[in-house]
Design a protein around this motif. Structure first.
Motif, PDB file in Angstrom:
ATOM      1  N   CYS A  35      18.893  42.590 -39.756  1.00  0.00           N
ATOM      2  CA  CYS A  35      17.497  42.719 -39.306  1.00  0.00           C
ATOM      3  C   CYS A  35      17.346  43.157 -37.865  1.00  0.00           C
ATOM      4  O   CYS A  35      16.304  43.688 -37.488  1.00  0.00           O
ATOM      5  N   PHE A  36      18.346  42.920 -37.058  1.00  0.00           N
ATOM      6  CA  PHE A  36      18.186  43.253 -35.649  1.00  0.00           C
ATOM      7  C   PHE A  36      18.960  44.500 -35.240  1.00  0.00           C
ATOM      8  O   PHE A  36      18.377  45.475 -34.780  1.00  0.00           O
ATOM      9  N   TRP A  37      20.261  44.480 -35.421  1.00  0.00           N
ATOM     10  CA  TRP A  37      21.080  45.565 -34.891  1.00  0.00           C
ATOM     11  C   TRP A  37      20.727  46.936 -35.456  1.00  0.00           C
ATOM     12  O   TRP A  37      20.604  47.902 -34.682  1.00  0.00           O
ATOM     13  N   PRO A  38      20.532  47.063 -36.750  1.00  0.00           N
ATOM     14  CA  PRO A  38      20.174  48.398 -37.265  1.00  0.00           C
ATOM     15  C   PRO A  38      18.857  48.903 -36.680  1.00  0.00           C
ATOM     16  O   PRO A  38      18.714  50.089 -36.389  1.00  0.00           O
ATOM     17  N   GLN A  39      17.913  47.988 -36.475  1.00  0.00           N
ATOM     18  CA  GLN A  39      16.639  48.392 -35.873  1.00  0.00           C
ATOM     19  C   GLN A  39      16.841  48.746 -34.421  1.00  0.00           C
ATOM     20  O   GLN A  39      16.264  49.695 -33.897  1.00  0.00           O
ATOM     21  N   PHE A  40      17.661  47.944 -33.780  1.00  0.00           N
ATOM     22  CA  PHE A  40      17.933  48.154 -32.363  1.00  0.00           C
ATOM     23  C   PHE A  40      18.484  49.556 -32.125  1.00  0.00           C
ATOM     24  O   PHE A  40      18.082  50.256 -31.203  1.00  0.00           O
ATOM     25  N   LEU A  41      19.374  49.974 -32.991  1.00  0.00           N
ATOM     26  CA  LEU A  41      19.989  51.290 -32.829  1.00  0.00           C
ATOM     27  C   LEU A  41      19.157  52.387 -33.477  1.00  0.00           C
ATOM     28  O   LEU A  41      19.548  53.542 -33.485  1.00  0.00           O
ATOM     29  N   LYS A  42      18.010  51.988 -34.000  1.00  0.00           N
ATOM     30  CA  LYS A  42      17.096  52.933 -34.646  1.00  0.00           C
ATOM     31  C   LYS A  42      17.773  53.751 -35.740  1.00  0.00           C
ATOM     32  O   LYS A  42      17.507  54.939 -35.904  1.00  0.00           O
ATOM     33  N   ILE A  43      18.706  53.117 -36.447  1.00  0.00           N
ATOM     34  CA  ILE A  43      19.395  53.851 -37.490  1.00  0.00           C
ATOM     35  C   ILE A  43      18.891  53.454 -38.867  1.00  0.00           C
ATOM     36  O   ILE A  43      19.384  53.924 -39.862  1.00  0.00           O
ATOM     37  N   LYS A  72      26.932  24.375 -33.563  1.00  0.00           N
ATOM     38  CA  LYS A  72      26.765  25.604 -32.776  1.00  0.00           C
ATOM     39  C   LYS A  72      27.364  26.804 -33.511  1.00  0.00           C
ATOM     40  O   LYS A  72      26.744  27.869 -33.626  1.00  0.00           O
ATOM     41  N   PHE A  73      28.573  26.587 -34.054  1.00  0.00           N
ATOM     42  CA  PHE A  73      29.257  27.661 -34.772  1.00  0.00           C
ATOM     43  C   PHE A  73      28.488  28.062 -36.021  1.00  0.00           C
ATOM     44  O   PHE A  73      28.292  29.251 -36.306  1.00  0.00           O
ATOM     45  N   ALA A  74      27.998  27.072 -36.748  1.00  0.00           N
ATOM     46  CA  ALA A  74      27.255  27.350 -37.978  1.00  0.00           C
ATOM     47  C   ALA A  74      25.960  28.094 -37.656  1.00  0.00           C
ATOM     48  O   ALA A  74      25.557  29.009 -38.385  1.00  0.00           O
ATOM     49  N   THR A  75      25.313  27.702 -36.575  1.00  0.00           N
ATOM     50  CA  THR A  75      24.096  28.399 -36.162  1.00  0.00           C
ATOM     51  C   THR A  75      24.395  29.871 -35.894  1.00  0.00           C
ATOM     52  O   THR A  75      23.646  30.764 -36.308  1.00  0.00           O
ATOM     53  N   ASP A  76      25.500  30.102 -35.195  1.00  0.00           N
ATOM     54  CA  ASP A  76      25.894  31.482 -34.921  1.00  0.00           C
ATOM     55  C   ASP A  76      26.130  32.246 -36.220  1.00  0.00           C
ATOM     56  O   ASP A  76      25.703  33.391 -36.361  1.00  0.00           O
ATOM     57  N   GLN A  77      26.796  31.589 -37.161  1.00  0.00           N
ATOM     58  CA  GLN A  77      27.053  32.259 -38.441  1.00  0.00           C
ATOM     59  C   GLN A  77      25.757  32.684 -39.110  1.00  0.00           C
ATOM     60  O   GLN A  77      25.596  33.823 -39.551  1.00  0.00           O
ATOM     61  N   LEU A  78      24.821  31.733 -39.158  1.00  0.00           N
ATOM     62  CA  LEU A  78      23.540  32.026 -39.797  1.00  0.00           C
ATOM     63  C   LEU A  78      22.817  33.158 -39.063  1.00  0.00           C
ATOM     64  O   LEU A  78      22.301  34.104 -39.669  1.00  0.00           O
ATOM     65  N   GLN A  79      22.832  33.062 -37.750  1.00  0.00           N
ATOM     66  CA  GLN A  79      22.152  34.083 -36.955  1.00  0.00           C
ATOM     67  C   GLN A  79      22.820  35.453 -37.114  1.00  0.00           C
ATOM     68  O   GLN A  79      22.146  36.479 -37.156  1.00  0.00           O
ATOM     69  N   ASN A  80      24.134  35.448 -37.226  1.00  0.00           N
ATOM     70  CA  ASN A  80      24.849  36.704 -37.432  1.00  0.00           C
ATOM     71  C   ASN A  80      24.469  37.349 -38.758  1.00  0.00           C
ATOM     72  O   ASN A  80      24.312  38.562 -38.852  1.00  0.00           O
ATOM     73  N   LEU A  81      24.342  36.513 -39.779  1.00  0.00           N
ATOM     74  CA  LEU A  81      23.942  37.031 -41.090  1.00  0.00           C
ATOM     75  C   LEU A  81      22.598  37.743 -40.998  1.00  0.00           C
ATOM     76  O   LEU A  81      22.382  38.804 -41.586  1.00  0.00           O
ATOM     77  N   ILE A  82      21.698  37.146 -40.241  1.00  0.00           N
ATOM     78  CA  ILE A  82      20.349  37.709 -40.133  1.00  0.00           C
ATOM     79  C   ILE A  82      20.328  38.925 -39.225  1.00  0.00           C
ATOM     80  O   ILE A  82      19.843  39.999 -39.583  1.00  0.00           O
ATOM     81  N   LYS A  83      20.877  38.746 -38.038  1.00  0.00           N
ATOM     82  CA  LYS A  83      20.840  39.829 -37.049  1.00  0.00           C
ATOM     83  C   LYS A  83      21.525  41.092 -37.545  1.00  0.00           C
ATOM     84  O   LYS A  83      21.065  42.195 -37.287  1.00  0.00           O
ATOM     85  N   GLY A  84      22.638  40.899 -38.228  1.00  0.00           N
ATOM     86  CA  GLY A  84      23.382  42.058 -38.700  1.00  0.00           C
ATOM     87  C   GLY A  84      22.542  42.967 -39.578  1.00  0.00           C
ATOM     88  O   GLY A  84      22.723  44.180 -39.583  1.00  0.00           O
TER      89      GLY A  84
END
Lengths: 220, 220
Positions: free
Chosen positions: A185-193, A171-183
DNA sequence: GAAGTAAACTACACTCATTAGTTTACTTTT
DNA sequence: AAAAGTAAACTAATGAGTGTAGTTTACTTC
């Protein structure tokens, strides 16, 4: 007039393959207008009058379809949930004929593409704008999603069972991997920055995320 | 009455070490009330009447100090910026007497602690709530912050120069490390979907983030 | 194909509550 | 006495939701 929304229901409507009543068309116009306006200006800042105007529909018609503004919001939010619940539909069992790296890349790429979908970002923006000051509600909604195992988790478990990876806490490793991606690919787009990612950028992030993950957990 | 805000200005006020005028006290009450209300309910949902009531001050007094609601928002947002700009104040040159891992842990821990600070989360929540539908403004504000090099970046560069790490793209690697941390320590708190982290959790995330980062970039 | 009907749509006027911001007449602090 | 604070009433605008009287649409039925 044959009409089918490119956004909501399109699977349903197309397969129904029939004329829509005027009422259904109007309803769809309202939904599209609300969706667009909520995303652009936020729920609070969008009046029912504005929605009626955008949908080119009388205000009374809006209220005929949705008793209150809250009902409209809730309706759209449920649509979001059912839409975003579509998990990556990829085989998640370890395949000896395929390298873990290659498989991981496929899964990561699928995830990145989900985040890159304009609808996904827009809808989560709308949901978050609504929920930012209703954390209890948000939590309740998220719990429905969180409880299900992700494609990542299933594959990582499978690869561990075949001794290809060595992960003490999946579970922890999955979160790590997802954090690497989201940080990236997701959050910058989310904030439109940040401008939408190019294919090269996506690929780079995917390979680097996989590289870092495997550097840590590959069973060598 | 001796008064100093625990929140804004406290460095200044304490060093000034003098009685505050009633006017200054009232002003501070207004700021505190606005800050709290904006964080809790959002800017839109907080009326000037509500702020006056919370600050136990007449509405006119609010307007004596801040000509418009917008002015109040802008004032607070500027406070946020100056507050969050305080970078981690740690020596960021490579020290041969200390392992890279140990140093990295220190830096990561400092970062986690910043995210764990209630003020930091609350203020960014307020800022994002305001900016979520004003992306151009947000971008402008963020650019001011983004241009400066982080403590991470400085240290990683220094460690690379001493051949302790092998990082082709320092900016990218910094983002990776920050994503690992933020994904667990910032975003869940930001969305108020997770309880504050315990010290053990923080430590675990710190060590695991460092481990993954070094597995990828350690120069062996 | 014409006439009828129910459901849905429209425009518009209305109520009621909220909120940004102002004005006034008076009091307290410095 | 000047500066700052107060309560309370006010304006002007906005926005959620309703009521009504008349029109359009789709679907019978003749």
């Amino acid at each position: 007039m044959y009409y089918f929304s490119l956004f909501f229901f399109y699977g349903v409507i197309v397969s129904k393959n029939t004329k829509l009543t005027r009422s259904e068309i109007k309803r769809q116009d309202i939904i599209d207008a609300a969706c667009q306006a909520f995303q652009e200006f936020g729920v609070q800042a969008t009046s029912m009058d504005k929605i009626a105007e955008l949908a080119q529909v009388s205000k009374r018609t809006v209220y005929n379809h949705f008793a209150t503004k809250q009902a409209l919001v809730v309706y759209l939010l449920n649509e979001i949930r059912t839409r975003t619940l579509v998990d990556v539909d990829i085989d998640t069992t370890y395949d000896p004929l395929r390298s873990v790296e290659s498989k991981l890349l496929t899964l990561i790429t699928a995830e990145i593409n989900l985040y890159s979908c304009g609808h996904y970002i827009d809808l989560t923006r709308m949901a978050f704008g609504h929920f930012l000051y209703h954390p209890e509600e948000l939590k309740r909604e998220l719990d429905k999603v969180m409880t299900q195992e992700t494609a990542f988790q299933r594959y990582l478990r499978s690869a561990c069972e075949h001794k290809q990876l060595n992960i003490p806490d999946i579970k922890f490793a999955t979160d790590q991997l997802q954090n690497l991606i989201k940080g990236s690919c997701f959050w910058p787009q989310f904030l439109k920055i940040e401008a939408p990612l190019t294919d090269e950028q996506k690929h780079h992030i995917a390979t680097e995320s996989a590289a870092m993950f495997l550097a840590r957990y590959n069973n060598k």
